[in-house]
Design a protein around this motif. Structure first.
Motif: not given
Length: 230
Positions: A135-142
């Motif tokens: 699976y591709p890496r998810p995008r991260l929202l801090i």
């Protein structure tokens, strides 16, 4: 294809109803920011809740957090890897933590807290996704949490020494972490602009009230659509 969003946080992600006396309760799903976010995003998105009251970035137990939780406990760093794997595939991960890390018993500075957020960011963004499940890496929202203010200090100041200053320093530090890690950033306090500016409006001065949940959901929905459109 449905986009899957993991919301990883503490009691303000769980939907804890701030109370000045006795046991407290949880807001229903259509009031919590996670539920509102799901409604705002629509059927093309799936919002997954992973909120735990008392959760910290990398500590297992703090004074005043209730009973000790076995296993990974309140430590976000220890729980996050299994949490991510259990919810794959993921398009985005939202992390809103840091308030509980300001408890006096932990002795964490604002820089320590930002360092802890950086460690969680690394787990999300460098975990060996492809090698495990393709699976591709998810995008991260801090997300930096709402400010801690004088209402909270009047109720539990000895448990949160210097927390108002630390809470106001986190946004700039988290923004820097997001920039370094190539993640996205949102300042939750900026969504809660009426008086007291940037603070959660629950009766205990730390937990979001219904209006706060709505405002945060609106800001997050806009941010996620921008992130996932790229």
């Amino acid at each position: 294809m449905t986009k899957r969003i993991l919301c990883f946080g503490d009691s303000n992600t769980f939907g804890w109803i701030g109370s000045l006396s006795g046991p407290t309760r949880r807001f229903p799903s259509d009031v919590r920011w996670t539920g509102r976010l799901s409604t705002l995003l629509g059927s093309e998105y799936e919002v997954i809740e992973e909120g735990l009251g008392g959760r910290t970035l990398r500590d297992h137990f703090t004074v005043g957090s209730g009973v000790s939780v076995p296993g990974a406990g309140l430590c976000g760093k220890d729980y996050l890897p299994a949490c991510l794997l259990s919810h794959l595939p993921l398009d985005a991960v939202i992390i809103m933590l840091g308030s509980n890390d300001m408890k006096s018993a932990l002795g964490r500075s604002e820089h320590d807290i930002a360092e802890g957020m950086g460690e969680l960011a690394d787990i999300v963004l460098t975990f060996p996704w492809q090698e495990l499940l393709d699976y591709p890496r998810p995008r991260l929202l801090i997300v930096s949490p709402p400010y801690i203010g004088e209402r909270k200090m009047a109720l539990a100041g000895e448990r949160y020494v210097d927390a108002p200053r630390k809470s106001r320093a986190l946004a700039a530090l988290y923004r820097e972490v997001a920039s370094i890690k190539h993640a996205y950033f949102l300042d939750a306090a900026s969504c809660l602009t009426d008086h007291p500016s940037g603070e959660a409006h629950g009766p205990d001065g730390m937990h979001l009230d219904e209006a706060d949940h709505e405002k945060l959901a609106l800001a997050l929905a806009q941010k996620l659509k921008e992130m996932l459109a790229r």
